[in-house]
Design a protein around this motif. Structure first.
Motif, short mmCIF file in Angstrom:
data_model
loop_
_atom_site.label_atom_id
_atom_site.label_comp_id
_atom_site.label_asym_id
_atom_site.label_seq_id
_atom_site.Cartn_x
_atom_site.Cartn_y
_atom_site.Cartn_z
N LEU A 11 0.83 -1.21 0.00
CA LEU A 11 0.00 0.00 0.00
C LEU A 11 0.87 1.26 0.00
O LEU A 11 0.54 2.24 -0.67
CB LEU A 11 -0.95 0.00 1.21
CG LEU A 11 -2.05 1.04 1.21
CD1 LEU A 11 -2.93 0.94 -0.04
CD2 LEU A 11 -2.91 0.91 2.47
N ALA A 12 1.99 1.20 0.69
CA ALA A 12 2.92 2.35 0.69
C ALA A 12 3.52 2.56 -0.70
O ALA A 12 3.64 3.69 -1.15
CB ALA A 12 4.03 2.12 1.73
N PHE A 13 3.88 1.46 -1.38
CA PHE A 13 4.42 1.58 -2.74
C PHE A 13 3.38 2.22 -3.67
O PHE A 13 3.72 3.06 -4.49
CB PHE A 13 4.79 0.21 -3.31
CG PHE A 13 5.85 -0.53 -2.53
CD1 PHE A 13 6.90 0.14 -1.90
CD2 PHE A 13 5.79 -1.90 -2.43
CE1 PHE A 13 7.87 -0.56 -1.19
CE2 PHE A 13 6.76 -2.61 -1.72
CZ PHE A 13 7.80 -1.94 -1.10
N LEU A 14 2.14 1.80 -3.50
CA LEU A 14 1.06 2.33 -4.34
C LEU A 14 0.83 3.80 -4.04
O LEU A 14 0.69 4.61 -4.96
CB LEU A 14 -0.21 1.51 -4.08
CG LEU A 14 -1.30 1.57 -5.12
CD1 LEU A 14 -0.81 1.09 -6.47
CD2 LEU A 14 -2.48 0.71 -4.67
N GLY A 15 0.79 4.16 -2.76
CA GLY A 15 0.60 5.56 -2.38
C GLY A 15 1.72 6.45 -2.89
O GLY A 15 1.49 7.56 -3.39
N LYS A 16 2.94 5.96 -2.79
CA LYS A 16 4.09 6.72 -3.28
C LYS A 16 3.99 6.92 -4.79
O LYS A 16 4.22 8.03 -5.30
CB LYS A 16 5.39 6.00 -2.92
CG LYS A 16 6.63 6.74 -3.33
CD LYS A 16 7.89 5.96 -2.95
CE LYS A 16 9.16 6.67 -3.34
NZ LYS A 16 9.22 7.19 -4.69
N ALA A 17 3.63 5.88 -5.52
CA ALA A 17 3.50 5.99 -6.98
C ALA A 17 2.39 6.96 -7.36
O ALA A 17 2.52 7.73 -8.32
CB ALA A 17 3.23 4.61 -7.59
N TYR A 18 1.29 6.94 -6.60
CA TYR A 18 0.15 7.85 -6.82
C TYR A 18 0.63 9.29 -6.71
O TYR A 18 0.38 10.12 -7.60
CB TYR A 18 -0.89 7.52 -5.75
CG TYR A 18 -2.25 8.15 -5.88
CD1 TYR A 18 -3.36 7.35 -6.15
CD2 TYR A 18 -2.48 9.50 -5.68
CE1 TYR A 18 -4.64 7.88 -6.22
CE2 TYR A 18 -3.75 10.05 -5.75
CZ TYR A 18 -4.83 9.23 -6.03
OH TYR A 18 -6.10 9.76 -6.10
N SER B 299 10.18 16.98 -0.33
CA SER B 299 9.60 15.87 -1.08
C SER B 299 8.21 15.52 -0.53
O SER B 299 8.07 15.18 0.64
CB SER B 299 10.50 14.64 -0.98
OG SER B 299 9.83 13.49 -1.41
N TRP B 300 7.21 15.59 -1.41
CA TRP B 300 5.85 15.23 -1.00
C TRP B 300 5.76 13.75 -0.63
O TRP B 300 5.04 13.39 0.30
CB TRP B 300 4.86 15.56 -2.11
CG TRP B 300 4.70 17.02 -2.35
CD1 TRP B 300 5.22 17.76 -3.36
CD2 TRP B 300 3.96 17.95 -1.54
NE1 TRP B 300 4.85 19.09 -3.23
CE2 TRP B 300 4.08 19.24 -2.12
CE3 TRP B 300 3.22 17.83 -0.36
CZ2 TRP B 300 3.48 20.36 -1.59
CZ3 TRP B 300 2.61 18.96 0.17
CH2 TRP B 300 2.75 20.22 -0.43
N THR B 301 6.49 12.90 -1.32
CA THR B 301 6.43 11.47 -0.99
C THR B 301 7.11 11.20 0.34
O THR B 301 6.70 10.28 1.06
CB THR B 301 7.05 10.59 -2.10
OG1 THR B 301 8.34 11.05 -2.41
CG2 THR B 301 6.19 10.60 -3.34
N ASP B 302 8.12 11.99 0.71
CA ASP B 302 8.73 11.82 2.03
C ASP B 302 7.72 12.12 3.14
O ASP B 302 7.71 11.44 4.16
CB ASP B 302 9.96 12.74 2.19
CG ASP B 302 11.18 12.22 1.44
OD1 ASP B 302 11.14 11.09 0.91
OD2 ASP B 302 12.18 12.97 1.38
N ILE B 303 6.90 13.13 2.93
CA ILE B 303 5.87 13.44 3.93
C ILE B 303 4.93 12.25 4.08
O ILE B 303 4.59 11.84 5.20
CB ILE B 303 5.08 14.70 3.53
CG1 ILE B 303 5.96 15.93 3.69
CG2 ILE B 303 3.81 14.85 4.37
CD1 ILE B 303 5.33 17.21 3.25
N PHE B 304 4.52 11.68 2.96
CA PHE B 304 3.65 10.51 2.98
C PHE B 304 4.32 9.35 3.72
O PHE B 304 3.73 8.74 4.62
CB PHE B 304 3.29 10.10 1.55
CG PHE B 304 2.63 8.77 1.44
CD1 PHE B 304 1.35 8.58 1.95
CD2 PHE B 304 3.26 7.70 0.82
CE1 PHE B 304 0.71 7.35 1.85
CE2 PHE B 304 2.64 6.47 0.72
CZ PHE B 304 1.37 6.29 1.24
N MET B 305 5.56 9.05 3.37
CA MET B 305 6.26 7.91 3.98
C MET B 305 6.51 8.16 5.48
O MET B 305 6.38 7.24 6.28
CB MET B 305 7.57 7.63 3.26
CG MET B 305 7.39 7.23 1.79
SD MET B 305 6.29 5.81 1.53
CE MET B 305 7.39 4.49 2.00
#
Length: 193
Positions: A87-94, A178-184
């Motif tokens: 799910l994290a991989f998918l969210g990051k790709a999104y 990085s927006w993906t860093d915030i997500f992770m």
């Protein structure tokens, strides 16, 4: 009257990309095949060799973006069915997809006619969301979350991913990180609690 130059290359995709830019700038009201043709510097009749009318172009624009979006999402989780971080991989790709293509986000969620019914899961749901939902439910099951909590956890997970994405794609919002860093980092924090 000066003749428009003959268009070399992939006119169909050029018209789609120009259409996405134009609709984001001017909205649906003044959107036309003639304006898209002018943007591509082709005759006003050239788009009709690919699209019967403006609705067909808008539909093709939605399919074009969705196809690229699905490719990015599938690539992120391909071969990782058993990985707990799927799910994290998918969210990051999104998030990454729309960080790379913010104009696609605006078009897709404001002008394409896209509709997602969160109350009812349907086979015809928007494919990227359906993939996100299916992946989330599979992960929630693996993590041992009670089934009655799956739906609210889905909404929370998608809100996080989509919310960060919306912020990243909004013209007036600037962020140098990085927006993906915030997500992770948010996911890591959730896992600790």
């Amino acid at each position: 009257m000066k003749e428009k130059p003959y268009h070399h290359g992939n006119l169909r995709n050029d018209l789609i990309e120009a259409g996405i830019q134009l609709i984001n700038e001017e909205g649906l009201k003044s959107f036309s095949l003639r304006k898209v043709a002018a943007r591509c510097q082709v005759s006003h009749t050239a788009p009709y060799s690919h699209f019967k009318d403006v609705d067909a172009l808008i539909s093709a624009m939605g399919d074009y973006v969705t196809g690229q979006f699905m490719h990015k999402l599938h690539s992120a989780v391909q071969g990782k069915d058993e990985h707990p971080g799927q799910l994290a991989f998918l969210g990051k790709a999104y998030i990454d997809f729309f960080v790379e293509h913010p104009h696609y986000f605006q078009f897709l969620f404001y002008y394409s006619g896209l509709s997602i019914d969160l109350d009812r899961a349907q086979p015809e749901d928007y494919p990227p969301f359906a993939l996100f939902r299916t992946t989330a439910f599979r992960m929630f099951h693996k993590w041992g979350l009670p089934e009655e909590e799956h739906f609210t956890n889905l909404i929370a997970a998608w809100s996080l991913v989509h919310g960060i994405t919306a912020l990243s794609a909004t013209n007036g919002i600037k962020y140098s990180g990085s927006w993906t860093d915030i997500f992770m980092q948010t996911l890591t924090k959730e896992e600790r609690e």
